[in-house]
Each structure stands twice: as C-alpha cells, then as structure tokens.
Design a protein around this motif. Structure first.
Motif, PDB file in Angstrom:
ATOM      1  N   ILE A   1      40.729  38.813  41.391  1.00 52.45           N
ATOM      2  CA  ILE A   1      39.356  39.083  40.977  1.00 52.45           C
ATOM      3  C   ILE A   1      39.341  40.380  40.193  1.00 52.45           C
ATOM      4  CG2 ILE A   1      37.000  39.532  41.753  1.00 52.45           C
ATOM      5  CD1 ILE A   1      37.527  37.924  44.213  1.00 52.45           C
ATOM      6  N   ILE A   2      38.699  40.338  39.037  1.00 50.22           N
ATOM      7  CA  ILE A   2      38.578  41.520  38.189  1.00 50.22           C
ATOM      8  C   ILE A   2      37.186  42.120  38.421  1.00 50.22           C
ATOM      9  CG2 ILE A   2      38.612  42.396  35.826  1.00 50.22           C
ATOM     10  CD1 ILE A   2      40.243  39.803  35.133  1.00 50.22           C
ATOM     11  N   VAL A   3      37.143  43.391  38.785  1.00 51.55           N
ATOM     12  CA  VAL A   3      35.874  44.076  39.003  1.00 51.55           C
ATOM     13  C   VAL A   3      35.778  45.246  38.033  1.00 51.55           C
ATOM     14  CG1 VAL A   3      34.398  45.289  40.640  1.00 51.55           C
ATOM     15  CG2 VAL A   3      35.884  43.441  41.448  1.00 51.55           C
ATOM     16  N   GLU A   4      34.710  45.267  37.249  1.00 52.76           N
ATOM     17  CA  GLU A   4      34.479  46.354  36.295  1.00 52.76           C
ATOM     18  C   GLU A   4      33.078  46.916  36.534  1.00 52.76           C
ATOM     19  OE1 GLU A   4      36.708  44.938  32.318  1.00 52.76           O
ATOM     20  OE2 GLU A   4      35.292  43.473  33.133  1.00 52.76           O
ATOM     21  N   LYS A   5      32.926  48.227  36.344  1.00 46.24           N
ATOM     22  CA  LYS A   5      31.632  48.869  36.549  1.00 46.24           C
ATOM     23  C   LYS A   5      31.284  49.731  35.343  1.00 46.24           C
ATOM     24  CE  LYS A   5      32.191  51.127  40.396  1.00 46.24           C
ATOM     25  NZ  LYS A   5      31.796  52.001  41.526  1.00 46.24           N
ATOM     26  N   ALA A   6      30.027  49.593  34.906  1.00 45.12           N
ATOM     27  CA  ALA A   6      29.519  50.444  33.830  1.00 45.12           C
ATOM     28  C   ALA A   6      28.009  50.350  33.804  1.00 45.12           C
ATOM     29  CB  ALA A   6      30.093  50.021  32.479  1.00 45.12           C
ATOM     30  N   HIS A   7      27.346  51.498  33.640  1.00 41.37           N
ATOM     31  CA  HIS A   7      25.887  51.548  33.471  1.00 41.37           C
ATOM     32  C   HIS A   7      25.163  50.854  34.630  1.00 41.37           C
ATOM     33  CE1 HIS A   7      26.945  52.977  29.527  1.00 41.37           C
ATOM     34  NE2 HIS A   7      27.552  51.839  29.238  1.00 41.37           N
ATOM     35  N   ARG A   8      25.668  51.065  35.842  1.00 37.23           N
ATOM     36  CA  ARG A   8      25.089  50.531  37.073  1.00 37.23           C
ATOM     37  C   ARG A   8      25.196  49.008  37.174  1.00 37.23           C
ATOM     38  NH1 ARG A   8      22.906  54.796  39.693  1.00 37.23           N
ATOM     39  NH2 ARG A   8      22.180  53.409  41.361  1.00 37.23           N
ATOM     40  N   ILE A   9      26.073  48.412  36.376  1.00 40.86           N
ATOM     41  CA  ILE A   9      26.334  46.972  36.421  1.00 40.86           C
ATOM     42  C   ILE A   9      27.779  46.751  36.865  1.00 40.86           C
ATOM     43  CG2 ILE A   9      26.463  44.823  35.094  1.00 40.86           C
ATOM     44  CD1 ILE A   9      24.537  46.187  33.055  1.00 40.86           C
ATOM     45  N   ALA A  10      27.978  45.922  37.883  1.00 36.09           N
ATOM     46  CA  ALA A  10      29.323  45.510  38.278  1.00 36.09           C
ATOM     47  C   ALA A  10      29.553  44.095  37.754  1.00 36.09           C
ATOM     48  CB  ALA A  10      29.482  45.537  39.795  1.00 36.09           C
TER      49      ALA A  10
ATOM     50  N   THR B   1      34.757  39.010  38.016  1.00 36.65           N
ATOM     51  CA  THR B   1      35.307  37.871  37.289  1.00 36.65           C
ATOM     52  C   THR B   1      36.399  37.183  38.101  1.00 36.65           C
ATOM     53  OG1 THR B   1      34.898  39.045  35.196  1.00 36.65           O
ATOM     54  CG2 THR B   1      36.346  37.113  35.116  1.00 36.65           C
ATOM     55  N   LEU B   2      36.199  35.903  38.418  1.00 38.50           N
ATOM     56  CA  LEU B   2      37.248  35.128  39.074  1.00 38.50           C
ATOM     57  C   LEU B   2      38.378  34.884  38.087  1.00 38.50           C
ATOM     58  CD1 LEU B   2      35.230  32.329  40.954  1.00 38.50           C
ATOM     59  CD2 LEU B   2      36.023  34.517  41.850  1.00 38.50           C
ATOM     60  N   ASP B   3      39.599  35.088  38.525  1.00 42.46           N
ATOM     61  CA  ASP B   3      40.761  34.871  37.652  1.00 42.46           C
ATOM     62  C   ASP B   3      41.880  34.233  38.469  1.00 42.46           C
ATOM     63  OD1 ASP B   3      42.547  34.876  35.563  1.00 42.46           O
ATOM     64  OD2 ASP B   3      42.992  37.025  35.692  1.00 42.46           O
ATOM     65  N   TYR B   4      41.680  32.954  38.790  1.00 40.77           N
ATOM     66  CA  TYR B   4      42.677  32.165  39.515  1.00 40.77           C
ATOM     67  C   TYR B   4      43.024  30.953  38.660  1.00 40.77           C
ATOM     68  CZ  TYR B   4      40.776  34.756  43.559  1.00 40.77           C
ATOM     69  OH  TYR B   4      40.342  35.728  44.428  1.00 40.77           O
TER      70      TYR B   4
ATOM     71  N   THR C   1      31.123  35.950  37.192  1.00 43.81           N
ATOM     72  CA  THR C   1      31.564  34.937  36.241  1.00 43.81           C
ATOM     73  C   THR C   1      33.021  34.576  36.500  1.00 43.81           C
ATOM     74  OG1 THR C   1      31.517  34.322  33.888  1.00 43.81           O
ATOM     75  CG2 THR C   1      32.246  36.580  34.431  1.00 43.81           C
ATOM     76  N   ALA C   2      33.635  33.870  35.576  1.00 46.74           N
ATOM     77  CA  ALA C   2      35.026  33.457  35.730  1.00 46.74           C
ATOM     78  C   ALA C   2      35.742  33.552  34.394  1.00 46.74           C
ATOM     79  CB  ALA C   2      35.112  32.033  36.267  1.00 46.74           C
ATOM     80  N   LYS C   3      37.035  33.760  34.462  1.00 44.83           N
ATOM     81  CA  LYS C   3      37.835  33.899  33.253  1.00 44.83           C
ATOM     82  C   LYS C   3      38.197  32.530  32.695  1.00 44.83           C
ATOM     83  CE  LYS C   3      41.638  36.719  31.484  1.00 44.83           C
ATOM     84  NZ  LYS C   3      42.725  37.668  31.868  1.00 44.83           N
ATOM     85  N   GLY C   4      38.263  32.441  31.375  1.00 48.19           N
ATOM     86  CA  GLY C   4      38.655  31.198  30.731  1.00 48.19           C
ATOM     87  C   GLY C   4      37.483  30.279  30.490  1.00 48.19           C
ATOM     88  N   THR C   5      37.796  29.069  30.061  1.00 44.79           N
ATOM     89  CA  THR C   5      36.750  28.099  29.729  1.00 44.79           C
ATOM     90  C   THR C   5      36.910  26.783  30.481  1.00 44.79           C
ATOM     91  OG1 THR C   5      38.082  27.313  27.857  1.00 44.79           O
ATOM     92  CG2 THR C   5      36.463  29.039  27.402  1.00 44.79           C
TER      93      THR C   5
END
Length: 254
Positions: A4-13, A16-19, A52-56
């Motif tokens: 799982i990718i977790v990013e934080k900026a401007h009070r938004i986390a 992203t699922l990445d399996y 959300t999730a990675k890829g399409t």
C-alpha cells in the motif's frame, strides 16, 4: 515491492492499493489496509483520504481464492474477524474517505468502496457481488446501505457486475468520470474537504455514522448534541467569524 502506498500533502492522505495484477486480498493484505486506516485516524495533519488503486486492471478483484481454498470452516470465524476489521477501519476512519474507483470492484473490492464515504468511479469501473459464484455470502450489509433492495438482490443472486453508470443511477456512486479525470476529480473534492475544520469534520463523520440507522427524530436529537459539542470549540467560533468577516477561516483543530 507491492503493498500500500500512502502519500500525504495539504491535509490529504492518498492511499493506493498496489497488489498486482488485480489487487486481490489475502488476510495479510486485509490486515495491512486496517493498519493504514487505523494510523490515519490518529493523524492530526490529515483531514480527508483518497482511496484508490494502482493500474487500470482492477480497483480490487476481491479475496484471494487460492488462500480461501486452503482454509477450513473451523478457521472461518477468525478469518471473518480480520475482514470485518478492515471494513470497520475504513467506515470508522475519523476523517472522510473518498474512494476513487479506477476499475472493477469485485466482492471485497465492492465493499472497500461501499465502506468509504463518497465514491467517484472511472467509466471503466464495474461493481459486483460475485460471492454466490465462489460459495460465499457477504457484502450485502455495506452495499445495501447504498442501493435499493432490488438492485442489491439482483447483484447478490446473479453475481453479475453493474456498470459505473448503472451504479451512479441507483445511488451507489456519486460521480462517473473519464479514466483521465478520475484522480484530478477526487483530489479536487478532497481539496475542498481538506480546508474544513479538522474537529468539525471528525465530529460530523462520527455523528453521521451514528445516526444513519436511527429513527429521524432520535437521530436529529443526537446530531444536535454533536453540534453543541462543536459549538464549544475555537474552530466553530472561527468558522462563524470568517463568514461574518468575509474571509477564509484559519483553523487550529481546537
């Protein structure tokens, strides 16, 4: 390395699922999602989550069938408790969760979206409850909060997916956009929410979760109690002053 990718900026986390390739869920992955959302609930510098999730290929294609086949009925209550904890962590995350559904959301994936507060779907997204096809029951409690009973039973008894546009028509999805616009749309909405009072968002989400299944009169009375609690905070006074003074509010989370 997947995860799982977790990013934080401007009070938004952004979570992203990445399996790869289709984000199926093992028990370990359920536990990882639970840990991430429980941690976000403790973060004072986060006001909203975009999930959300990675890829399409898929938002989430459901549980790992190989792991499920290896399990015994005796193990199922313990497995079920791990799964419940994940959906509870999302639904009761202290800040709003926006699901940006980039592809098929099947079984557990449908519930991940359903446990979120708001759903924005790509035109390529579909939603399905295929548990009947793999010898399971599940998903109805969360999905049934969002769709009419006829739609719920159609999905549960057939296991067939519905399109993003059909999900929008029946009220499961708030907005459908092109794949290219999915994340910008979700982030724009998150940006609006992120600017609100931190304590106001947390109290409002808790109140909405509690009143959802209550009779209207009792629910409104409880909601008023939350409003009184909020009124005693500095943020609430600042919100009122900013409107009167026609300026942007400056919140402190107190």
């Amino acid at each position: 390395m997947d995860g799982i990718i977790v990013e934080k900026a401007h009070r938004i986390a952004t979570v992203t699922l990445d399996y790869p390739p289709v984000n199926v869920l093992t028990l370990a992955r359920y536990s990882e999602i639970t840990r991430v959302f429980d941690e976000i609930s403790t973060m004072d510098d986060v006001n909203v989550v975009v999930f959300t999730a990675k890829g399409t290929k898929a938002f989430c294609a459901g549980l790992d069938l190989q792991e499920f086949l290896a399990a015994t009925p005796e193990e199922d209550p313990h497995r079920a408790s791990i799964v419940r904890a994940t959906f509870k962590a999302i639904r009761h995350c202290r800040v709003p969760v926006i699901a940006a559904v980039n592809g098929p959301a099947l079984g557990a994936g449908c519930v991940l979206a359903g446990a979120s507060d708001i759903r924005i779907a790509s035109e390529k997204a579909t939603f399905a409850m295929p548990e009947i096809n793999v010898g399971r029951c599940g998903g109805g409690a969360h999905t049934g909060r969002l769709v009419p009973q006829g739609t719920l039973r159609l999905m549960a008894f057939t296991g067939e997916p519905i399109s993003a546009w059909e999900a929008h028509r029946v009220g499961m999805v708030e907005q459908v956009v092109t794949p290219r616009r999915l994340m910008p749309t979700a982030m724009d909405l998150a940006g609006i929410i992120a600017k609100k009072s931190p304590i106001g968002l947390r109290l409002m989400k808790e109140a909405l979760n509690r009143i959802e299944t209550m009779p209207v009169d009792e629910g409104y009375e409880l909601e008023q109690q939350y409003s009184t609690r909020l009124m005693m905070t500095e943020d609430a006074r600042e919100a009122t002053r900013s409107v009167v003074e026609k300026r942007a509010p400056v919140f402190t989370g107190r």
